[in-house]
Every structure is written in structure tokens, then in C-alpha cells.
Enzyme design. Structure first.
Site, PDB file in Angstrom:
ATOM      1  N   SER A 119      -1.232   0.779  -1.968  1.00  8.78           N
ATOM      2  CA  SER A 119      -1.420  -0.461  -2.708  1.00  8.78           C
ATOM      3  C   SER A 119      -2.697  -0.400  -3.549  1.00  8.78           C
ATOM      4  O   SER A 119      -2.710  -0.780  -4.723  1.00  8.78           O
ATOM      5  CB  SER A 119      -1.498  -1.641  -1.735  1.00  8.78           C
TER       6      SER A 119
ATOM      7  N   SER B  20       0.974  -7.673  -3.610  1.00  8.04           N
ATOM      8  CA  SER B  20      -0.069  -8.133  -2.698  1.00  8.04           C
ATOM      9  C   SER B  20      -0.834  -6.916  -2.196  1.00  8.04           C
ATOM     10  O   SER B  20      -0.223  -5.903  -1.840  1.00  8.04           O
ATOM     11  CB  SER B  20       0.529  -8.899  -1.520  1.00  8.04           C
ATOM     12  N   GLU B  21      -2.163  -7.017  -2.155  1.00  7.44           N
ATOM     13  CA  GLU B  21      -2.984  -5.825  -1.889  1.00  7.44           C
ATOM     14  C   GLU B  21      -2.800  -5.275  -0.481  1.00  7.44           C
ATOM     15  O   GLU B  21      -3.169  -4.132  -0.222  1.00  7.44           O
ATOM     16  CB  GLU B  21      -4.460  -6.114  -2.156  1.00  7.44           C
ATOM     17  N   ASN B  22      -2.222  -6.061   0.448  1.00  9.69           N
ATOM     18  CA  ASN B  22      -1.983  -5.516   1.781  1.00  9.69           C
ATOM     19  C   ASN B  22      -0.727  -4.644   1.831  1.00  9.69           C
ATOM     20  O   ASN B  22      -0.399  -4.096   2.873  1.00  9.69           O
ATOM     21  CB  ASN B  22      -1.904  -6.631   2.831  1.00  9.69           C
ATOM     22  N   GLY B  23      -0.033  -4.497   0.680  1.00  7.55           N
ATOM     23  CA  GLY B  23       1.055  -3.527   0.606  1.00  7.55           C
ATOM     24  C   GLY B  23       2.446  -4.085   0.404  1.00  7.55           C
ATOM     25  O   GLY B  23       3.377  -3.703   1.114  1.00  7.55           O
TER      26      GLY B  23
END
Length: 214
Positions: free
Chosen positions: A91, A49-52
Site C-alpha cells: 500500500s 486505504s493506506e492499511n491495504g
């Protein structure tokens, strides 16, 4: 002939079916997040997930949500054994550095040759929200789109040329829809499968473009 559209869960299961063992996959905001619920427990897939987050599992059971552990769409998620969370700059380095095998994104439009428009419709007052879509679209080894084939007005989201602002050019390899799965190629759209009861000519008429059978 009559046919029945895939439900959102059936569509998510169809996408999950094609994700291979050992793949690292980003699931975009919206419909793609459902794919996490349909990956077999026996298949090792690293969800990003791009938020980490790396190593997401399916959605938590009702009442078991932890709102300190969310995906990029602010939905609560689970973390599988060995999973990790980290700064979003790290990320994005994963996304931009070519470390993702597949990203699954939603879209407003996809062209027959794989151009992607998924961040802004150009409508007055619409809120532009490109997020990490550009980074994902060009950074992942394969970009797949998951969407309804038609708009609420009955227009095809698969088009000859995108009329909305582009996210990426020629980046989409496959489009998974509620009626069919198609591959975007330099020669146009190739149909990989359709729902039962739908004919190729009927699908071509709905999309308004010539189609080839795989």
C-alpha cells in the site's frame, strides 16, 4: 448577509463532486472518510486505504459491519466488486510510487501557498501521529484538504505561514471547507466557490489574508 455553513455531509458531497471518473483516491482519517458515501454509483472511482485496501465502497448499513474489513481509521467499510486487500508495505509503495491521483486529508493548518501541517500541533502532551500523511502528501498527484475553516477558538486554519510542524511543502492544491473552496497557488489563495450569502470581503476578513476570485 447571512450564510449557513456546509454540514460535514454537504462538505463531503462537495469534494466528491470534483473527483473525476477513473481516479484512484486515498481518503484520509477523519472527515475525508465521508467522501466515500457521496461518490455516485455510476462513477468509477478506486478508493484506496493506506492499511491495504483498493476498491472501497461506502460505509456499511447499520448491522452489516464486518470489523475484519476496516479503513485506516478503524472504521468498517465495504469492498466493491473487483476490490482487493494487501500488505500495508504494498500500500505504501502505491502511495510513494505516484500511483494515486488524489489524496484527501484533514489538516490543522494550510498555508496560502499550499504547505500542509496535519500531524502535530506542538502542544505539550499531544500525541504525534504522522502515519502515512507525509507519504500521501508528496506521493499523490494532487493533495486536497478537507476541514473546517476556523478552529473552535475562531482562528483561521488557512494562514500565511504554518506555525505547526510541516507535513509537506507546497503540496496542497485545493482546500475544501465548510464555508468555501479555495485553490492554493504560488500567488496565494484563489476562491473557487463560497456558500450562499457569504461575500468575498467577509471571507477574506475571516481568513485574514487577501483572496482572489477564480
Amino acid at each position: 448577509m447571512s450564510y449557513t455553513k456546509r454540514s460535514k455531509d454537504e462538505l463531503a458531497a462537495r469534494v466528491a463532486q470534483d473527483i473525476p471518473e477513473g481516479a484512484t483516491v486515498n481518503l484520509g482519517i477523519g472527515q475525508p472518510t465521508l467522501v466515500a458515501n457521496h461518490i455516485p454509483a455510476s462513477r468509477e472511482v478506486l478508493l484506496h486505504s493506506e492499511n491495504g485496501i483498493l476498491g472501497m465502497g461506502p460505509a456499511p448499513a447499520k448491522g452489516q459491519e464486518d470489523y475484519d474489513l476496516i479503513n485506516a481509521g478503524k472504521q468498517p467499510v465495504t469492498l466493491l466488486p473487483g476490490g482487493a486487500f494487501f500488505h500495508h508495505a504494498d500500500s505504501f509503495a502505491m502511495m510513494r510510487g505516484g500511483h494515486l491521483d488524489i489524496c484527501v486529508l484533514g489538516a490543522f493548518q494550510v498555508s496560502a501557498t499550499g504547505d500542509l501541517a496535519n500531524w502535530h500541533t506542538g502542544e505539550p502532551g499531544a500525541i504525534p501521529a504522522v502515519g502515512g500523511a507525509m507519504d500521501l502528501a508528496v506521493g499523490a498527484k494532487q493533495t486536497w484538504v478537507m476541514m473546517d475553516l476556523l478552529t473552535k477558538q475562531g482562528q483561521s486554519k488557512l494562514v500565511q505561514h504554518c506555525s505547526y510542524p510541516l507535513t509537506g511543502i507546497g503540496c496542497v492544491k485545493r482546500v475544501y471547507t465548510d464555508l468555501a473552496t479555495l485553490a492554493c497557488t504560488p500567488q496565494g489563495l484563489v476562491v473557487m466557490d463560497m456558500v450562499d450569502g457569504l461575500e468575498l470581503a467577509e471571507l477574506s476578513a475571516l481568513i485574514g489574508l487577501p483572496l482572489k476570485a477564480a
